[in-house]
Design a protein around this motif. Structure first.
Motif, PDB file in Angstrom:
ATOM      1  N   LEU A 105       0.829  -1.196   0.000  1.00 46.11           N
ATOM      2  CA  LEU A 105       0.000   0.000   0.000  1.00 46.11           C
ATOM      3  C   LEU A 105       0.863   1.246   0.000  1.00 46.11           C
ATOM      4  O   LEU A 105       0.608   2.202  -0.741  1.00 46.11           O
ATOM      5  N   ALA A 150       2.402   1.777  -3.400  1.00 43.14           N
ATOM      6  CA  ALA A 150       1.452   2.273  -4.392  1.00 43.14           C
ATOM      7  C   ALA A 150       1.198   3.761  -4.210  1.00 43.14           C
ATOM      8  O   ALA A 150       1.118   4.518  -5.185  1.00 43.14           O
ATOM      9  N   LEU A 151       1.112   4.212  -2.958  1.00 43.57           N
ATOM     10  CA  LEU A 151       0.862   5.632  -2.711  1.00 43.57           C
ATOM     11  C   LEU A 151       2.073   6.489  -3.074  1.00 43.57           C
ATOM     12  O   LEU A 151       1.928   7.638  -3.480  1.00 43.57           O
ATOM     13  N   LEU A 199       2.191   8.282  -6.367  1.00 43.33           N
ATOM     14  CA  LEU A 199       1.519   9.573  -6.512  1.00 43.33           C
ATOM     15  C   LEU A 199       2.271  10.689  -5.800  1.00 43.33           C
ATOM     16  O   LEU A 199       2.199  11.856  -6.189  1.00 43.33           O
ATOM     17  N   GLY A 247      -9.326   7.513  -9.130  1.00 42.78           N
ATOM     18  CA  GLY A 247      -7.971   7.890  -8.719  1.00 42.78           C
ATOM     19  C   GLY A 247      -7.315   6.901  -7.781  1.00 42.78           C
ATOM     20  O   GLY A 247      -6.110   6.663  -7.881  1.00 42.78           O
ATOM     21  N   TRP A 248      -8.103   6.321  -6.853  1.00 44.00           N
ATOM     22  CA  TRP A 248      -7.536   5.395  -5.865  1.00 44.00           C
ATOM     23  C   TRP A 248      -8.617   4.427  -5.411  1.00 44.00           C
ATOM     24  O   TRP A 248      -9.750   4.837  -5.108  1.00 44.00           O
ATOM     25  N   SER A 276      -9.101   0.354  -3.243  1.00 41.85           N
ATOM     26  CA  SER A 276      -8.411  -0.639  -2.421  1.00 41.85           C
ATOM     27  C   SER A 276      -9.307  -1.850  -2.226  1.00 41.85           C
ATOM     28  O   SER A 276     -10.539  -1.770  -2.345  1.00 41.85           O
ATOM     29  N   THR A 280      -0.083   1.045 -10.074  1.00 36.15           N
ATOM     30  CA  THR A 280      -0.874   2.025 -10.823  1.00 36.15           C
ATOM     31  C   THR A 280      -1.458   1.350 -12.057  1.00 36.15           C
ATOM     32  O   THR A 280      -0.754   0.651 -12.794  1.00 36.15           O
ATOM     33  N   HIS A 301      -5.637   7.414 -14.732  1.00 38.71           N
ATOM     34  CA  HIS A 301      -4.926   6.486 -13.854  1.00 38.71           C
ATOM     35  C   HIS A 301      -5.744   6.133 -12.613  1.00 38.71           C
ATOM     36  O   HIS A 301      -6.585   6.912 -12.150  1.00 38.71           O
ATOM     37  N   VAL A 302      -5.474   4.932 -12.084  1.00 38.15           N
ATOM     38  CA  VAL A 302      -6.098   4.443 -10.851  1.00 38.15           C
ATOM     39  C   VAL A 302      -5.033   3.727 -10.038  1.00 38.15           C
ATOM     40  O   VAL A 302      -4.422   2.770 -10.515  1.00 38.15           O
ATOM     41  N   VAL A 303      -4.771   4.189  -8.831  1.00 36.24           N
ATOM     42  CA  VAL A 303      -3.828   3.519  -7.941  1.00 36.24           C
ATOM     43  C   VAL A 303      -4.583   2.430  -7.186  1.00 36.24           C
ATOM     44  O   VAL A 303      -5.576   2.700  -6.496  1.00 36.24           O
ATOM     45  N   ALA A 330      -4.581  -0.368  -4.276  1.00 37.90           N
ATOM     46  CA  ALA A 330      -3.926  -0.751  -3.026  1.00 37.90           C
ATOM     47  C   ALA A 330      -4.550  -2.042  -2.515  1.00 37.90           C
ATOM     48  O   ALA A 330      -5.767  -2.239  -2.601  1.00 37.90           O
TER      49      ALA A 330
END
Length: 315
Positions: A3, A6-7, A10, A28-29, A31, A107, A122-124, A126
């Motif tokens: 996690l 992944a952060l 950004l 955007g994010w 989990s 990402t 984009h999409v992160v 987690a």
């Protein structure tokens, strides 16, 4: 750790260029729990409905690897653990990732294929550890011959995993009686139904007998170790059951009883009034063909003094 990594994609400017197209918008994010699933929904502008949509992985837009793609239609397409569906009316791309692993933390991009440069946002993703067991009642009781229902709750991310119900004291060797296949499944007297919208699943056992008493588990199937919660089931007969608890009356029933009470009181008062009226003192009415009380008195007759035997009255 995945996690945090992944952060950092950004938070560290200059490492990669995360430039989203204005025609595509993503959350955007997102989990999900390791072993569970997650869903990503991206929206796009009008005019791109029949174009091919895709889902790719990699922080670098130029070299991201496409994992799954549509054909330009609304049909769902699946590739391994991932699926993608396009909704032309709502202009929405839906991606589902099942059986998440720590390696999925990265990402990703949801995009539109076109001539020249594609469009994307984009999409992160987690992935977190979640070993929380389902939550259910510790003990349930039922009368023999009736039906018993047990509802267990689970956390976000386990909506798409299979749920099951097994019997046995030992968690590792308990016998699975029924499991979900979709949303609902029957197995004779026992059925199980999953409701992903409120993250609960319910097991129903019909016409229970004394042999149904014992220890059960409501569980969630995972790639590694399953998750489960213990439920103790007790079955009793009517003779051994405790005193029945009176059902509380509703407001409607209370009003009905109150109205009947007042009607009975009014009826009783009416009967008492009738009795009093019939037994009231009577008076003769004055008028033609009748006489008043005073006129009805008779004039006194002549007075005869008492006499005694053997005594002659003097003249």
């Amino acid at each position: 750790m995945p996690l945090v990594a992944a952060l950092l994609l950004l938070w560290l400017p200059g490492c990669f260029t995360l430039t989203d197209s204005k025609e595509v918008r993503s959350p955007g994010w997102v989990s999900g729990p390791e072993g569970g699933s997650l869903m990503v929904q991206c929206h796009y502008d009008h005019g791109w409905e029949t174009y091919v949509k895709w889902w790719c992985r990699g922080a670098d837009w130029t070299f991201c690897r496409i994992m799954v793609r549509t054909t330009g239609s609304e049909d769902e397409r699946r590739s391994g653990r991932m699926s993608i569906r396009d909704n032309h009316r709502d202009h929405m791309i839906t991606v589902i990732m099942d059986s998440l692993g720590a390696a999925d933390a990265d990402t990703h991009w949801c995009g539109i294929e076109k001539e020249g440069d594609d469009l994307g946002a984009h999409v992160v993703v987690a992935v977190f550890q979640d070993i929380s067991s389902p939550r259910g009642p510790e003990e349930v009781a039922c009368l023999q011959g009736e039906s018993l229902a047990v509802t267990c709750q689970y956390n976000r991310g386990w909506e798409r995993n299979q749920k099951w119900w097994c019997q046995g004291m030992d968690w590792e060797s308990c016998k699975i009686i029924v499991r979900t296949s979709g949303s609902e499944r029957d197995n004779g007297r026992v059925s199980i139904r999953d409701r992903p919208e409120n993250r609960t699943f319910t097991v129903t056992m019909e016409n229970v007998t004394g042999e149904d008493r014992g220890t059960y588990w409501c569980g969630i199937e995972r790639v590694e170790v399953d998750l489960g919660a213990r439920v103790r089931v007790t079955i009793s007969t009517a003779a051994t059951a405790g005193p029945a608890t009176a059902r509380p009356r509703s407001l409607h029933e209370d009003m009905h009883i109150l109205i009947l009470f007042f009607l009975k009181v009014l009826t009783l008062l009416g009967l008492v009034s009738d009795v009093i009226w019939v037994n009231r003192p009577q008076r003769a009415r004055a008028g033609a063909g009748g006489s008043s009380n005073c006129d009805s008195l008779q004039a006194p007759g002549p007075y005869y003094p008492p006499t005694r035997t053997g005594v002659t009255a003097l003249g």
